[in-house]
Design an enzyme around this catalytic site. Structure first.
Site, PDB file in Angstrom:
ATOM      1  N   GLU A   1       8.831   7.843 -16.664  1.00  0.00           N
ATOM      2  CA  GLU A   1       7.437   8.283 -16.750  1.00  0.00           C
ATOM      3  C   GLU A   1       6.846   7.905 -18.113  1.00  0.00           C
ATOM      4  O   GLU A   1       5.688   7.492 -18.217  1.00  0.00           O
ATOM      5  CB  GLU A   1       7.347   9.792 -16.499  1.00  0.00           C
ATOM      6  CG  GLU A   1       7.680  10.148 -15.049  1.00  0.00           C
ATOM      7  CD  GLU A   1       8.005  11.624 -14.839  1.00  0.00           C
ATOM      8  OE1 GLU A   1       8.348  11.977 -13.709  1.00  0.00           O
ATOM      9  OE2 GLU A   1       7.938  12.416 -15.806  1.00  0.00           O
TER      10      GLU A   1
ATOM     11  N   HIS B   1       0.838  -1.215   0.000  1.00  0.00           N
ATOM     12  CA  HIS B   1       0.000   0.000   0.000  1.00  0.00           C
ATOM     13  C   HIS B   1       0.868   1.257   0.000  1.00  0.00           C
ATOM     14  O   HIS B   1       0.437   2.311   0.464  1.00  0.00           O
ATOM     15  CB  HIS B   1      -0.965   0.018   1.187  1.00  0.00           C
ATOM     16  CG  HIS B   1      -1.671  -1.280   1.387  1.00  0.00           C
ATOM     17  ND1 HIS B   1      -2.829  -1.620   0.729  1.00  0.00           N
ATOM     18  CD2 HIS B   1      -1.354  -2.355   2.164  1.00  0.00           C
ATOM     19  CE1 HIS B   1      -3.205  -2.836   1.092  1.00  0.00           C
ATOM     20  NE2 HIS B   1      -2.325  -3.311   1.951  1.00  0.00           N
TER      21      HIS B   1
ATOM     22  N   SER C   1      14.420  20.654 -16.230  1.00  0.00           N
ATOM     23  CA  SER C   1      13.280  21.531 -16.442  1.00  0.00           C
ATOM     24  C   SER C   1      13.741  22.745 -17.224  1.00  0.00           C
ATOM     25  O   SER C   1      14.889  23.182 -17.094  1.00  0.00           O
ATOM     26  CB  SER C   1      12.724  21.952 -15.080  1.00  0.00           C
ATOM     27  OG  SER C   1      12.015  23.164 -15.201  1.00  0.00           O
TER      28      SER C   1
ATOM     29  N   LYS D   1      16.515  20.934 -11.425  1.00  0.00           N
ATOM     30  CA  LYS D   1      15.736  19.704 -11.545  1.00  0.00           C
ATOM     31  C   LYS D   1      16.423  18.591 -12.327  1.00  0.00           C
ATOM     32  O   LYS D   1      17.053  18.825 -13.344  1.00  0.00           O
ATOM     33  CB  LYS D   1      14.403  20.008 -12.242  1.00  0.00           C
ATOM     34  CG  LYS D   1      13.481  20.886 -11.426  1.00  0.00           C
ATOM     35  CD  LYS D   1      12.702  20.084 -10.416  1.00  0.00           C
ATOM     36  CE  LYS D   1      11.547  19.422 -11.122  1.00  0.00           C
ATOM     37  NZ  LYS D   1      10.701  18.648 -10.275  1.00  0.00           N
TER      38      LYS D   1
END
Ligand code: ARG
Length: 498
Positions: A302, A170, A289, A295
């Protein structure tokens, strides 16, 4: 002019055809019109250009061997096919699809005799053969990427059999495990993905050629021979089934979709691990970024995660296209094929990227060790210890749950023993054993049941993983060699005519 006489007129036309010096002109009546580009699959068929040439060659050789087409005509056709291959798909004349365009190109080169190439077949069995022919290569490439990923995962496991990390259920800290145990969990799942692809391969690798439109042919063809020349394992027996079924496309797309789903879970784990600084992705598999200079984002993973959407879309598109199609051939099938191509491309690329990202990532052992005991993740081990010392597991669970609420350390356990059981902890269990159970590394080492995370259990899993990888790699190499051998045999046969 009646329809009949118009048709007769077309049939009777001689010398007026752009497709040769006699006949073969009725198609011209259907060659124009505003729906032309809607009907045409020629552009998409670039994917099966080489496959169609091979299918044409095998069919022509078989026709010559059977005495259906004269050897010298077969030689001319086969010579023309070689020249067409050199010119490439882009040089094909216009046509409704690659099959028609190649036939037209053959006729343009050698005259109407070229039309003999299409004896005893239809584009229906032809396209089915081309799809299966090309798909075999694509599936083998997909299998190769699943193996590369599994090899990356095994390499990670070998390096990190003792790298303790938090394990989750979980997404809550659950029990400490190791990076190796995590990696081998995915190795097992991807291994089944490999198997599913190889099983699908077996059903792709059957020849529909000779099914003709669907109803077979009057010519004395040798379907087994054509199949052999193309490296197929055998034929799809029933000619209607051969020319019209596409369950092989659905099966492989589903297998790819399952693999994409596995990949999406793997990618999600790594995205989470990167977020927690458990793992550093290589710059090669990261992005930054355009506005936030600090970043480093796990964009590749992804995108891998997102490919499950493409693949599920492929399955959905294909299923919906095939659903309710009557036998035999219907043109809907033209749009079925592209779902499979798109899916195999997207999933193969995702699998390759996942393999690279995993192989080049750095695991932060210190951070992982520091976090491995987070959230009293050793609680289950303590309850197991109490149970091993005679306390019913349910009672131990209750006592440890109580300790968890009070901080989940040794003192909390002691307090819980008094409160819940009315006894000092030492009377139940050796305090040193409790200290050990609270240690994440010792907790992992103690879980040495088959398939568990203890290093010696992981050693067994590694051995099994290596074995199954080498079996699958051997199968892959055999299948690749069989395709190569068929290709060479066909070339030799063709050389006997040209
Ligand atoms: N291009 C078609 C396909 O991809 C094959 C042509 C069969 N056409 C036909 N009208 N029977 O399915």
């Amino acid at each position: 002019m009646t329809e009949e006489s118009a048709r007769d007129g077309v049939f009777a036309a001689d010398g007026g055809s752009s497709r040769g010096d006699e006949g073969v002109v009725r198609r011209d009546r259907f060659s124009g019109g505003p729906a032309r580009s809607f009907l045409s699959s020629l552009a998409a068929d670039e994917r099966i250009f080489e496959a169609d040439l091979e299918v044409d060659r095998a069919h022509t050789v078989m026709l010559a061997e059977q005495g259906i087409v004269e050897d010298d005509v077969a030689g001319q056709i086969l010579t023309a096919l070689d020249a067409i291959e050199v010119d490439g798909h882009g040089s094909l004349p216009d046509g409704e699809d690659v099959h028609e365009a190649i036939e037209t190109a053959v006729i343009e080169r050698i005259g109407a005799e070229g039309g003999k190439m299409h004896t005893a077949r239809s584009r229906n069995d032809e396209v089915a053969a081309c799809i299966r022919y090309r798909l075999r290569e694509d599936v083998l490439e997909a299998v190769e990427t699943t193996l590369a990923l599994r090899e990356s995962l095994v390499t990670v496991a070998e390096a990190h059999a003792e790298t303790i990390m938090p394990g989750y259920t979980h997404l809550q800290p659950a029990q400490p495990t190791t990076v190796a145990h995590w990696a081998l969990a995915y190795e097992g799942a991807v291994g089944r993905d490999t198997e599913r692809l190889l099983e699908a391969y077996g059903r792709i690798n059957e020849s529909p050629l000779g099914g003709a439109a669907f109803a077979g042919t009057t010519f004395d063809i040798d379907r087994e021979r054509a199949a052999e020349l193309l490296g197929f394992d055998g034929v799809v027996e029933n000619s209607m089934d051969a020319s019209s079924s596409r369950d092989f496309l659905l099966e492989v797309t589903q297998a790819l979709s399952t693999h994409a789903t596995t990949l999406s879970g793997l990618a999600e784990d790594v995205v989470i691990f990167a977020n927690r600084s458990f793992v550093d992705l290589s710059d090669d598999y990261s992005s930054t970024s355009s506005i936030m200079p600090q970043k480093k984002n796990p964009d590749t993973l992804e995108l891998v995660r997102a490919v499950a959407g493409d693949a599920a879309g492929g399955v959905q598109g294909l299923t919906t296209t095939l659903k309710g199609l009557p036998r035999a051939y219907n043109r809907d099938l033209q749009r079925a094929t592209t779902h499979a191509w798109e899916t195999v491309d997207a999933v193969t690329e995702a699998s390759e990227v996942a393999a690279g990202a995993v192989a080049t990532a750095d695991w932060n052992e210190a951070t992982l060790a520091a976090e491995a005991g987070e959230g009293f993740s050793t609680a289950t081990g303590v309850a197991d210890l109490l149970a091993a010392n005679g306390l019913p597991f349910r009672t131990a669970h209750e006592m440890v749950a109580h300790a968890a609420e009070q901080g989940g350390d040794y003192d909390a356990l002691e307090a819980a023993a008094r409160e819940v059981l009315g006894e000092p902890l030492e009377s139940l269990v050796d305090p040193d054993a409790v200290e050990e159970a609270l240690d994440p590394a010792a907790s992992v080492a103690s879980r040495d049941s088959q398939g568990g995370p203890a290093p010696e259990a992981v050693t067994d899993q590694l051995e099994l993983a290596r074995e199954s990888q080498s079996d699958d790699r051997a199968t892959l190499e055999e299948l690749e060699a069989a395709l190569e051998a068929a290709h060479e045999t066909l070339r030799e046969e063709v050389n006997g005519y040209v």
